[in-house]
Design an enzyme around this catalytic site. Structure first.
Site, short mmCIF file in Angstrom:
data_model
loop_
_atom_site.label_atom_id
_atom_site.label_comp_id
_atom_site.label_asym_id
_atom_site.label_seq_id
_atom_site.Cartn_x
_atom_site.Cartn_y
_atom_site.Cartn_z
N LYS A 7 -35.78 5.87 18.57
CA LYS A 7 -36.32 6.98 17.75
C LYS A 7 -35.70 6.78 16.46
O LYS A 7 -36.46 6.90 15.20
CB LYS A 7 -35.83 8.20 18.19
CG LYS A 7 -36.36 8.66 19.76
CD LYS A 7 -37.67 8.97 19.31
CE LYS A 7 -38.31 9.72 20.43
NZ LYS A 7 -39.81 10.26 20.19
N TYR A 47 -33.34 4.96 23.90
CA TYR A 47 -34.04 6.11 23.71
C TYR A 47 -33.79 6.51 22.15
O TYR A 47 -34.65 6.53 21.36
CB TYR A 47 -34.12 7.29 24.47
CG TYR A 47 -34.87 8.60 24.15
CD1 TYR A 47 -36.24 8.36 24.23
CD2 TYR A 47 -34.52 9.47 23.33
CE1 TYR A 47 -37.23 9.39 24.04
CE2 TYR A 47 -35.30 10.42 23.08
CZ TYR A 47 -36.73 10.45 23.49
OH TYR A 47 -37.56 11.49 22.93
N ARG A 60 -41.58 14.92 36.32
CA ARG A 60 -40.47 14.06 35.76
C ARG A 60 -39.16 15.17 36.42
O ARG A 60 -38.74 15.96 35.80
CB ARG A 60 -40.38 14.45 34.28
CG ARG A 60 -41.56 13.39 33.93
CD ARG A 60 -41.32 13.34 32.24
NE ARG A 60 -42.15 12.56 31.93
CZ ARG A 60 -42.30 12.35 30.29
NH1 ARG A 60 -41.51 13.02 29.63
NH2 ARG A 60 -43.24 11.55 29.73
N LEU A 103 -37.38 19.38 24.58
CA LEU A 103 -38.83 20.14 24.36
C LEU A 103 -38.85 21.03 25.80
O LEU A 103 -38.94 20.27 26.81
CB LEU A 103 -39.80 19.13 24.27
CG LEU A 103 -39.66 18.48 22.85
CD1 LEU A 103 -40.70 17.26 22.86
CD2 LEU A 103 -39.89 19.35 21.44
#
Length: 121
Positions: free
Chosen positions: A32, A28, A63, A55
């Site tokens: 990014k 991940y 999730r 976030l």
């Protein structure tokens, strides 16, 4: 990004992630970091990269791990408000603010603390 540039966009704003790094062992964060580099290579007059922490938001889809992290970090945010999380509304306001004020250079990377500051301005 290339389509935006071709359409005349001069200032590109990218939401990335805290810890983004093209050399990261974590997929991940590596992706990014790679995206950040690719966007910068497009050649905008100005590029602002926001690297928010976790976030804080409400999602439609389920999730479970993210929900648990948000519950924990939401509580931590009461003590350390800019350390580990940021509400999505604050990120959105920081994105708009970054466009409306003069930049520090061609590429500007805004970490979580600065996102909080800009998002409240």
């Amino acid at each position: 990004a290339e389509l935006a540039r071709a359409g005349g966009c001069k200032h590109f704003v990218l939401q990335s992630s805290q810890g983004a790094n093209q050399h990261s062992p974590f997929l991940y964060l590596r992706v990014k970091g790679e995206v950040e580099n690719l966007v910068q290579a497009v050649g905008f007059d100005r590029c602002t990269i926001l690297r928010p922490a976790v976030l804080l938001c409400k999602r439609q889809e389920s999730r479970p791990m993210e929900w648990m992290a948000q519950q924990f970090l939401g509580a931590v945010a009461r003590v350390f408000p800019t350390a580990y999380s940021v509400p999505v509304e604050t990120v959105a306001r920081a994105m708009v603010a970054s466009v409306l004020q003069p930049g520090e250079g061609k590429v500007e990377v805004l970490e979580n603390r600065v996102i909080h500051e800009l998002g409240k301005a």
